[in-house]
Design a protein around this motif. Sequence first.
Motif, mmCIF file in Angstrom:
data_model
loop_
_atom_site.group_PDB
_atom_site.id
_atom_site.type_symbol
_atom_site.label_atom_id
_atom_site.label_comp_id
_atom_site.label_asym_id
_atom_site.label_seq_id
_atom_site.Cartn_x
_atom_site.Cartn_y
_atom_site.Cartn_z
ATOM 1 N N UNK A 1 50.257 -7.608 20.839
ATOM 2 C CA UNK A 1 50.686 -6.246 21.180
ATOM 3 C C UNK A 1 50.137 -5.827 22.546
ATOM 4 N N UNK A 2 48.940 -6.291 22.895
ATOM 5 C CA UNK A 2 48.372 -6.008 24.218
ATOM 6 C C UNK A 2 49.213 -6.644 25.313
ATOM 7 N N UNK A 3 49.644 -7.875 25.074
ATOM 8 C CA UNK A 3 50.464 -8.575 26.062
ATOM 9 C C UNK A 3 51.847 -7.942 26.183
ATOM 10 N N UNK B 1 55.239 -2.407 30.607
ATOM 11 C CA UNK B 1 54.636 -1.336 31.407
ATOM 12 C C UNK B 1 55.342 -1.186 32.753
ATOM 13 N N UNK B 2 55.446 0.057 33.203
ATOM 14 C CA UNK B 2 56.021 0.320 34.521
ATOM 15 C C UNK B 2 54.989 0.116 35.617
ATOM 16 N N UNK B 3 53.725 0.386 35.313
ATOM 17 C CA UNK B 3 52.634 0.145 36.254
ATOM 18 C C UNK B 3 51.526 -0.607 35.536
ATOM 19 N N UNK B 4 50.778 -1.392 36.296
ATOM 20 C CA UNK B 4 49.698 -2.188 35.730
ATOM 21 C C UNK B 4 48.390 -1.848 36.425
ATOM 22 N N UNK B 5 47.299 -1.955 35.679
ATOM 23 C CA UNK B 5 45.975 -1.817 36.285
ATOM 24 C C UNK B 5 45.732 -3.055 37.147
ATOM 25 N N UNK C 1 45.286 -6.012 34.812
ATOM 26 C CA UNK C 1 46.566 -6.408 34.231
ATOM 27 C C UNK C 1 47.448 -7.098 35.267
ATOM 28 N N UNK C 2 47.409 -6.605 36.481
ATOM 29 C CA UNK C 2 48.188 -7.213 37.558
ATOM 30 C C UNK C 2 47.727 -8.644 37.802
ATOM 31 N N UNK C 3 46.436 -8.862 37.802
ATOM 32 C CA UNK C 3 45.902 -10.212 37.984
ATOM 33 C C UNK C 3 46.329 -11.148 36.877
ATOM 34 N N UNK C 4 46.290 -10.656 35.637
ATOM 35 C CA UNK C 4 46.725 -11.459 34.490
ATOM 36 C C UNK C 4 48.218 -11.779 34.617
ATOM 37 N N UNK C 5 49.012 -10.786 34.992
ATOM 38 C CA UNK C 5 50.457 -10.976 35.132
ATOM 39 C C UNK C 5 50.784 -11.994 36.229
ATOM 40 N N UNK C 6 50.100 -11.894 37.355
ATOM 41 C CA UNK C 6 50.331 -12.832 38.458
ATOM 42 C C UNK C 6 49.957 -14.249 38.038
#
Length: 86
Positions: free
Chosen positions: A40-42, A48-52, A55-60
């Motif tokens: 659910x966290x993922x 999400x429309x914006x990431x912390x 979160x951005x680092x994890x997504x990249x």
Amino acid sequence: MQIADELIARTSKEELADVARLLAINLGYYYERYGEVPQNTLMEMVRAETLSQEQSGVSIAGMKNLIAAVMEVTGLHYSLDDGPAA
């Protein structure tokens, strides 16, 4: 994500299945070493429309892993200057 989308568009259904298997094994390896990440966290990050910054680092990192898996399975390569190449 544009690079991943372009590579995926050039990937067959069978190749995508192999990509999914490769990523599943990668994830299983991670779980065995570091523990499970709540799905659910993922999913919240996916939607999400914006990431912390974290979160951005994890997504990249995840997108890099996806791109690498597609390129490994298909043999496709991607040039940042020219786009997908066979």
